[in-house]
Enzyme design. Sequence first.
Site, PDB file in Angstrom:
ATOM      1  N   ARG A   1       0.863  -1.139  -0.111  1.00 54.00           N
ATOM      2  CA  ARG A   1       0.227   0.144   0.058  1.00 54.00           C
ATOM      3  C   ARG A   1       0.764   1.214  -0.012  1.00 54.00           C
ATOM      4  NH1 ARG A   1      -3.774  -0.231  -2.440  1.00 54.00           N
ATOM      5  NH2 ARG A   1      -4.339   1.440  -1.708  1.00 54.00           N
ATOM      6  N   ILE A   2       1.631   1.339   0.931  1.00 53.15           N
ATOM      7  CA  ILE A   2       2.749   2.569   0.807  1.00 53.15           C
ATOM      8  C   ILE A   2       3.718   2.543  -0.258  1.00 53.15           C
ATOM      9  CG2 ILE A   2       4.284   3.976   2.310  1.00 53.15           C
ATOM     10  CD1 ILE A   2       1.166   3.858   3.394  1.00 53.15           C
TER      11      ILE A   2
ATOM     12  N   ASP B   1      10.037  -6.560  -4.767  1.00 58.08           N
ATOM     13  CA  ASP B   1       8.721  -6.807  -4.707  1.00 58.08           C
ATOM     14  C   ASP B   1       8.511  -8.190  -5.198  1.00 58.08           C
ATOM     15  OD1 ASP B   1       5.807  -6.857  -4.226  1.00 58.08           O
ATOM     16  OD2 ASP B   1       5.451  -7.050  -6.415  1.00 58.08           O
TER      17      ASP B   1
ATOM     18  N   ARG C   1      13.662 -11.601  -0.487  1.00 59.34           N
ATOM     19  CA  ARG C   1      13.053 -11.236   0.829  1.00 59.34           C
ATOM     20  C   ARG C   1      14.181 -10.698   1.784  1.00 59.34           C
ATOM     21  NH1 ARG C   1       7.749 -12.484   1.654  1.00 59.34           N
ATOM     22  NH2 ARG C   1       6.765 -13.875   0.124  1.00 59.34           N
TER      23      ARG C   1
ATOM     24  N   SER D   1       4.440   7.063  12.145  1.00 55.21           N
ATOM     25  CA  SER D   1       3.137   6.545  11.337  1.00 55.21           C
ATOM     26  C   SER D   1       2.443   7.240  10.799  1.00 55.21           C
ATOM     27  CB  SER D   1       2.534   5.611  12.750  1.00 55.21           C
ATOM     28  OG  SER D   1       1.969   6.659  13.708  1.00 55.21           O
ATOM     29  N   CYS D   2       1.299   6.849  10.219  1.00 53.28           N
ATOM     30  CA  CYS D   2       0.240   7.906   9.418  1.00 53.28           C
ATOM     31  C   CYS D   2      -0.564   8.646  10.698  1.00 53.28           C
ATOM     32  CB  CYS D   2      -0.562   7.360   8.575  1.00 53.28           C
ATOM     33  SG  CYS D   2      -1.476   5.779   9.701  1.00 53.28           S
TER      34      CYS D   2
ATOM     35  N   THR E   1      -6.250  -2.458   7.919  1.00 56.77           N
ATOM     36  CA  THR E   1      -5.120  -2.529   7.292  1.00 56.77           C
ATOM     37  C   THR E   1      -4.727  -4.042   6.845  1.00 56.77           C
ATOM     38  OG1 THR E   1      -3.558  -2.831   9.009  1.00 56.77           O
ATOM     39  CG2 THR E   1      -4.088  -0.576   8.362  1.00 56.77           C
TER      40      THR E   1
ATOM     41  N   THR F   1      -2.178   1.292  19.772  1.00 57.94           N
ATOM     42  CA  THR F   1      -1.390   2.200  18.797  1.00 57.94           C
ATOM     43  C   THR F   1      -0.314   2.858  19.541  1.00 57.94           C
ATOM     44  OG1 THR F   1      -1.510   3.979  17.259  1.00 57.94           O
ATOM     45  CG2 THR F   1      -3.153   4.062  19.096  1.00 57.94           C
TER      46      THR F   1
ATOM     47  N   ARG G   1     -10.007  -0.086  14.940  1.00 61.40           N
ATOM     48  CA  ARG G   1      -9.969  -0.341  13.254  1.00 61.40           C
ATOM     49  C   ARG G   1     -11.562  -0.810  12.922  1.00 61.40           C
ATOM     50  NH1 ARG G   1      -4.951  -2.171  11.443  1.00 61.40           N
ATOM     51  NH2 ARG G   1      -3.255  -0.996  12.732  1.00 61.40           N
TER      52      ARG G   1
END
Length: 403
Positions: free
Chosen positions: A77-78, A102, A147, A219-220, A250, A278, A301
Site C-alpha cells: 500500500r505505501i 517486490d 526477501r 506512523s500515519c 489494514t 497504537t 479498526r
Amino acid sequence: MASSMLSATTVPLQQGGGLSEFSGLRSSASLPMRRNATSDDFMSAVSFRTHAVGTSGGPRRAPTEAKLKVAINGFGRIGRNFLRCWHGRGDASPLDVIAINDTGGVKQASHLLKYDSTLGIFDADVKPVGDNAISVDGKVIKVVSDRNPSNLPWGELGIDLVIEGTGVFVDREGAGKHIQAGAKKVLITAPGKGDIPTYVVGVNADQYNPDEPIISNASCTTNCLAPFVKVLDQKFGIIKGTMTTTHSYTGDQRLLDASHRDLRRARAAALNIVPTSTGAAKAVSLVLPNLKGKLNGIALRVPTPNVSVVDLVVQVSKKTLAEEVNQAFRDAAANELTGILEVCDVPLVSVDFRCSDVSSTIDASLTMVMGDDMVKVISWYDNEWGYSQRVVDLADICANQWK
C-alpha cells in the site's frame, strides 16, 4: 554523490484538486475547505512541495540535473502510494525511483500499480518491460525479488536512498541490511524501533540530521496527530490527554477469522470494530520531547478501506474557548503548517478526505471545550495517500541536505 533540486514555487502544498488527479480519482477541488486551483497553480504545486512546511525543508539549493537514486523495498500500500505521489511531482522532483523490490514479480507490480481499489486507475501508462522491469510513462524501473535485503543489488545500481516499506525491517539491524547491500541511507515508512531518529514533516523535520543513515517517518497517525498537538501545546499548554484513532483496516488484519498474535486483529476486519493498540500518541514525544508521558491512546479498526480520524481530548493549562482553539489551527494552517494542516468548516464524511494531500484536517464544527480547560479535537487523515506524501517530502529533505 547525488545533489538536490528544489523548485522556487510558492504555491502551498495542498491547494485544490492537485495530486488526486494523478490517483485516478476526480479532483478534490470540490471540497469546500480548499480553493479551486488554476492549471498553473496545479503544475507549480505538483512540481515540488517541501517549500511549504515552514522551516522543515532546510536550506534551498539551486536546481541541478543530478537526482537521488531511490529504491522502494516492499511494493504494498505505501510503496505504491509513494510511487504515485512521487510521479505526481513531475520532473522537478529531486528523486529518481530506479528500482523496486517486490516478491510478487513484474506482472503483479505493474497491474496493482495501475489498478487500485482505493485510488482508482492510475493516470499513467504502466506496463511490464520484460521479466525484470516496469515502465511508468516511459520511465523504466527495475524490479527485483528477494526477501533478504542483504542480497539486493543496491550497490550495483548505485542506490542512494531506500524507501523501506515492508513494515518488517524497522530497527537498525533490519534496515541496516540495505546499507550492507550498498545503499547509502534508509527511510523507514513506519515507526522505527530503538534509537532510530524519527521525523514528522512540519513538526521537527527542520532538525533532520543528514549524518544519520537510517531514519523513520513515524506512523500515519503520528503524522496526523503531531502537527495539531504542537499547535495546542504552544498556544494553550498540554497537561495530559488521551487519543483514539478510528482507523481503517489494514493488511495486518485478517479478512476472515484466522490466527494472529493479536487476538482482536485475528477477527474478520470487514465485519468488526476491532480495538487494538497504537503507539501514535506516545510516539508524539519522539518529535515533541516536552510531551513525553503526557499522551496515550488506542485504535479502533473499522470496516473501511482508507481514511481515518483522530479524536484527541487534552487538559490544557490556559483557559480557552472552542473558537480560540480553531483560530489557532487556522493561523497555523495559513502559516507554518501550510500544506500539512487544514481546517474544514463543512460537515463531511470519511470518503471526502480520500487522497487529501495534507497530514491532518481539523473538523472545526466538532471542536469542543468543556469547562475552560478540557479540549476535544477531531482531525481527519488519509492514512495511505497523505502519509505517502510526507514520505516523499522527507525524502526530498534528505535530497536537499544530502551528504
